[in-house]
Design a protein around this motif. Structure first.
Motif, PDB file in Angstrom:
ATOM      1  N   GLU A   1      46.452  30.486  29.267  1.00 46.27           N
ATOM      2  CA  GLU A   1      47.608  30.272  30.132  1.00 46.27           C
ATOM      3  C   GLU A   1      48.847  31.054  29.671  1.00 46.27           C
ATOM      4  N   LEU A   2      49.118  31.059  28.356  1.00 48.60           N
ATOM      5  CA  LEU A   2      50.286  31.790  27.861  1.00 48.60           C
ATOM      6  C   LEU A   2      50.107  33.288  28.085  1.00 48.60           C
ATOM      7  N   ALA A   3      48.954  33.826  27.729  1.00 44.21           N
ATOM      8  CA  ALA A   3      48.699  35.258  27.926  1.00 44.21           C
ATOM      9  C   ALA A   3      48.790  35.624  29.397  1.00 44.21           C
ATOM     10  N   ASP A   4      48.199  34.798  30.255  1.00 40.96           N
ATOM     11  CA  ASP A   4      48.252  35.080  31.691  1.00 40.96           C
ATOM     12  C   ASP A   4      49.696  35.152  32.178  1.00 40.96           C
ATOM     13  N   ARG A   5      50.515  34.231  31.714  1.00 39.27           N
ATOM     14  CA  ARG A   5      51.917  34.213  32.144  1.00 39.27           C
ATOM     15  C   ARG A   5      52.675  35.434  31.614  1.00 39.27           C
ATOM     16  N   LEU A   6      52.539  35.722  30.317  1.00 37.24           N
ATOM     17  CA  LEU A   6      53.247  36.866  29.740  1.00 37.24           C
ATOM     18  C   LEU A   6      52.800  38.172  30.388  1.00 37.24           C
ATOM     19  N   ASN A   7      51.530  38.282  30.660  1.00 32.94           N
ATOM     20  CA  ASN A   7      51.003  39.522  31.233  1.00 32.94           C
ATOM     21  C   ASN A   7      51.451  39.745  32.673  1.00 32.94           C
ATOM     22  N   THR A   8      51.773  38.683  33.399  1.00 36.97           N
ATOM     23  CA  THR A   8      52.180  38.846  34.798  1.00 36.97           C
ATOM     24  C   THR A   8      53.696  38.868  34.992  1.00 36.97           C
ATOM     25  N   LEU A   9      54.455  38.394  34.015  1.00 38.54           N
ATOM     26  CA  LEU A   9      55.916  38.405  34.145  1.00 38.54           C
ATOM     27  C   LEU A   9      56.454  39.830  34.253  1.00 38.54           C
ATOM     28  N   PRO A  10      57.532  40.027  34.999  1.00 41.30           N
ATOM     29  CA  PRO A  10      58.229  41.308  34.939  1.00 41.30           C
ATOM     30  C   PRO A  10      58.816  41.479  33.534  1.00 41.30           C
TER      31      PRO A  10
END
Length: 190
Positions: free
Chosen positions: A74-83
């Protein structure tokens, strides 16, 4: 209007250099493995979920970009998709998806970014950028994870400022290992 939120791991004596221990600093690695601390992991995830974007200096961007794209969860997914916005005069081709290089005057670029975005613009690591943002009163909130260790040397979170920077404490929490999470906002009228 966006809100600039600095999020840092810091030693008790204010050092932010090489918390993970992979930069060669003689006393680096002082945070231990965050993945082994569910409470610290939750703090990181909560901050990422609340962020509208990341703002990074070039060195921190390169460190994050070398690690997070290959990770899952979940953390990686969020960081990877954030601008992601990178303050740099030398970075030519940012490889991490959703990355934009801010090349002009840092203060002007960050002020424009604050006007264009709504929500939290998270600044992890990037202590040189943080020095400039603090000096020019562009930080709305500081979130510090204070680790109970004195290092005695290393790059510090706060540099010299031209004047005092009043803050007010808005949150505290103690997590595993005696790490203290402190949240500060600029004091009214500051």
């Amino acid at each position: 209007m966006g809100k600039i939120v600095v999020s840092e791991n810091v030693s008790l004596d204010g050092v932010v250099q090489d918390p993970a221990g992979d930069e060669g600093f003689r006393v680096g690695g002082w945070v231990g493995l965050i993945k082994d601390s569910p409470q610290l992991g939750k703090l990181a995830l909560d901050e990422a979920l609340d962020a509208e974007a990341l703002l990074l200096g070039r060195r921190s961007y390169e460190w994050f970009a070398a690690r997070w794209p290959s990770r899952g969860g979940e953390l990686a997914d969020r960081l990877n998709t954030l601008p992601k916005y990178v303050v740099s005069s030398t970075l030519e081709h940012p490889a991490w998806n959703n990355s934009t290089v801010l090349r002009g005057d840092v203060l002007s670029e960050v002020s424009t970014l604050r006007q264009e975005l709504n929500g939290e613009i998270m600044v992890p690591a990037s202590f040189q950028l943080v020095h400039a943002l603090v000096e020019h009163d562009l930080v709305d909130e500081l979130r510090l994870k204070v680790f109970p260790v004195v290092l005695g040397a290393g790059e510090r979170l706060f540099g010299q400022t031209s004047d005092k920077k009043p803050l007010r404490l808005v949150g505290t929490q103690t997590v595993e290992g005696g790490v203290t999470f402190l949240a500060y906002q600029r004091a009214p009228g500051a």
